[in-house]
Enzyme design. Sequence first.
Site, short mmCIF file in Angstrom:
data_model
loop_
_atom_site.label_atom_id
_atom_site.label_comp_id
_atom_site.label_asym_id
_atom_site.label_seq_id
_atom_site.Cartn_x
_atom_site.Cartn_y
_atom_site.Cartn_z
N SER A 286 3.19 -37.87 8.61
CA SER A 286 2.32 -37.68 7.46
C SER A 286 2.97 -38.30 6.24
CB SER A 286 2.08 -36.19 7.20
OG SER A 286 3.17 -35.61 6.49
N ASP A 287 2.15 -38.72 5.29
CA ASP A 287 2.72 -38.98 3.98
C ASP A 287 3.03 -37.61 3.37
OD1 ASP A 287 3.62 -40.24 1.69
OD2 ASP A 287 1.89 -41.55 1.54
N TYR A 288 3.89 -37.60 2.37
CA TYR A 288 4.33 -36.32 1.82
C TYR A 288 3.12 -35.48 1.38
CZ TYR A 288 9.30 -37.69 1.66
OH TYR A 288 10.59 -38.05 1.98
#
Length: 789
Positions: A286-288
């Site tokens: 995931s992106d943050y």
Amino acid sequence: MKGNSKESALYLDATQPVEKRVEDLLSRMTLDEKIAQLSSVWVYELLDNMEFSVDKAKDLLKDGIGQITRIGGASNLGPKESAQLANEIQRYLIENTRLGIPALVHEESCSGYMAKGATCFPQTIGVASTWNTELVKQMGSVIREQMKAVGAHQALAPLMDVARDARWGRVEETFGEDPYLISEMGVSYIEGLQGGNIKDGIMATVKHFVGYGFSEGGMNWAPAHIPERELREVFLLPFEAAVKKAKTASVMAAYHELDGIPCHGSKKLLTQILRNEWGFDGLVVSDYFGVNMLYEYHHVARDKGEAAKIALQAGVDIELPSRDCYGLPLKEAVQKGLVEEALIDEVVRRILRMKFLSGVFENPYVDVEKAAEVFDTPDQRKLAYKLAQQSIVLLKNQGDLLPLKKDIKSIAVIGPNADSVRNIIGDYAYPCHIESLVETKEQSNVFNTPVPDKVSLVDNFVPIKSILEGIKGKISPETELYYAKGCEVTGDDKDGFAEAIEAAKKSDVAIVVVGDKAGLTDDCTSGESRDRADLNLPGVQQELVEAIYNTGTPTVVVLVNGRPLSINWISQHIPAIIEAWLPGEEGAAAVADVLFGDYNPGGKLPVSFPRSVGQVPVYYNHKPSGGRSHWKGDYVEMSTKPLYPFGYGLSYTKFEFSNLEIAPSEVYGDGKVRISVDVQNAGKLEGDEVVQLYVRNEVSNVTRPVKELKGFKRVSLRPGEKKKVVFELSVSQLGFYDEDMRYVVQPGTVKVMIGSSSEDIKVAGEFKVTGKTVQVGESKEFFTKVEVV
């Protein structure tokens, strides 16, 4: 523990096949231990007073952990201390958890390993301006060497986003607007970073999957409206090349939505296309905060547990940067029967496989005493210097004002970025993210994420000089130098104008250094979440340039910026303009070299410069009906053409193109075409030319771009020297998605154009594709082979 003791477990036997080791370890894991592998913790969550805390580890790491977030990039630790901390964390996991599974450590590396003491290369948009794939590969190799030395395993780079909207703050992190250039540069970066295999390399993470850089209003995280054909032919292409050619180990999902489906919840993107169509077998991260966004931002989930379910089922393997939805909410979803444990097992298999392939089980520790030896060495700084030199683009040089003479009688150096070390680095350089952590801690924690107890702002994380210092190092002892800041990057304070005007009046030439401050904090004008509605110079910098020009002193403008700017007045009035981008630790010396003739600029723009924000998006590879207003052609106020086109860049010398040869003149859809051209340095100085190959399908049953880049080569030539550049173009590279969304090559005439920019075509010809329409499958080629003879 099930079965034998940990010491004799099959999964610890490095002679066993990876698949057997994975299955053996998985069979021994509890649900809690499996779920722990799906997430990460910030390094500072494990620290007390910047030292490893066993008490915190007992709480956060009791069941193990998948990853550790940014040991170097989210602390004030130098290389030796980072390596030591990495060893302590791994030792705790191996010796104090039931199964002894080590963690993968991830870091950022957009313009170099983002850590204290690591080499700070030019920001990516500048690296793209070199059009030099070999240098990018070498840069990736340096990042690999430094990250390996401190115990890191995964880099959250490179960006493979196609950037067509200059308003978007992250343009500076990209390789520009063209999918071919992005693919070539990105694949070279990955090859340098990963090396021959993951065990000896660093896992690359291509991001942001997909279409992130073409959002509504150029705004971060906003929806992107991209039809499927354009999505596949333009925006997916660099990622496809990264997966199929470079074998990238990881892919990061993007924040935004496409057609109502957030990318973190898109099974079509993350499973159907990425895994099923392309055969990707690595990790999707995931992106943050991206998983939680499904709940709190996109509102497609009722709670964190449902967000975890959606993301897992779509294909997101690991939640970053810290345990959230993939923690207790996921466990409760499994216990309620909302998520099958078999799905968890499938994801954990992928994570464990990557851990075994990385060699972290056999080599969890690094040599602390040797870590600093590979940080910012003289050879690494030479590479940063070469990249900075080759990244500089000469936009204008009326009357050959440049290069300047070193014994010039007097010189004024003016502008907010002239004497700034901080402002010549990109938004993913180490100080910028420390600033962001401090802002999050002291102001508003919009992400509700853990923040460090102790972290300090950092200025000199590596030795860097300002452009002013670089100029001082070039001029003769007799030259009078007058410096005035003039104004800040932002704001409307003109109190410094008078001093700047006086400095210019006393000088034979004035160098005005203006542009951006890159970063993530509120005072930055370029970078992540620093999107703009105006593409003029920020603040009163434009007025400063005009005031200096009005003194009558010959003026040179040096742009230090992260995005294309609408510098119409400057382009019309200022005789010499240099685009330096955000050139990094050796940028000052490189800029000074160009100003005073020790280096002949040869960089080319990887992105078009709009005349106005109202013209956005402007890009060279538009469709036949694009790029103009039918039937008048131009806007009421201005031309529809870019101020500076893609591929543009001047030199202190001149180049001539001749002797175009294309063979064969007719070819089948599965064939190859040899295209060659002679390039000669017709000037008096040694210099570099970037030879650019463009093609166009003259007639197709779906519309095609007016031209597409299909090859390039940066060539160095001495005065009078001539070289032949030979392109071997695979006809499958001309493929496109037809009416039925089949990737095909159709028969017809293909125009060939070679030049020094997308607009400055020097020679042109054509060949014909004959036979029947060919559907391209596994034979799809991505790159043109290029030789210089």
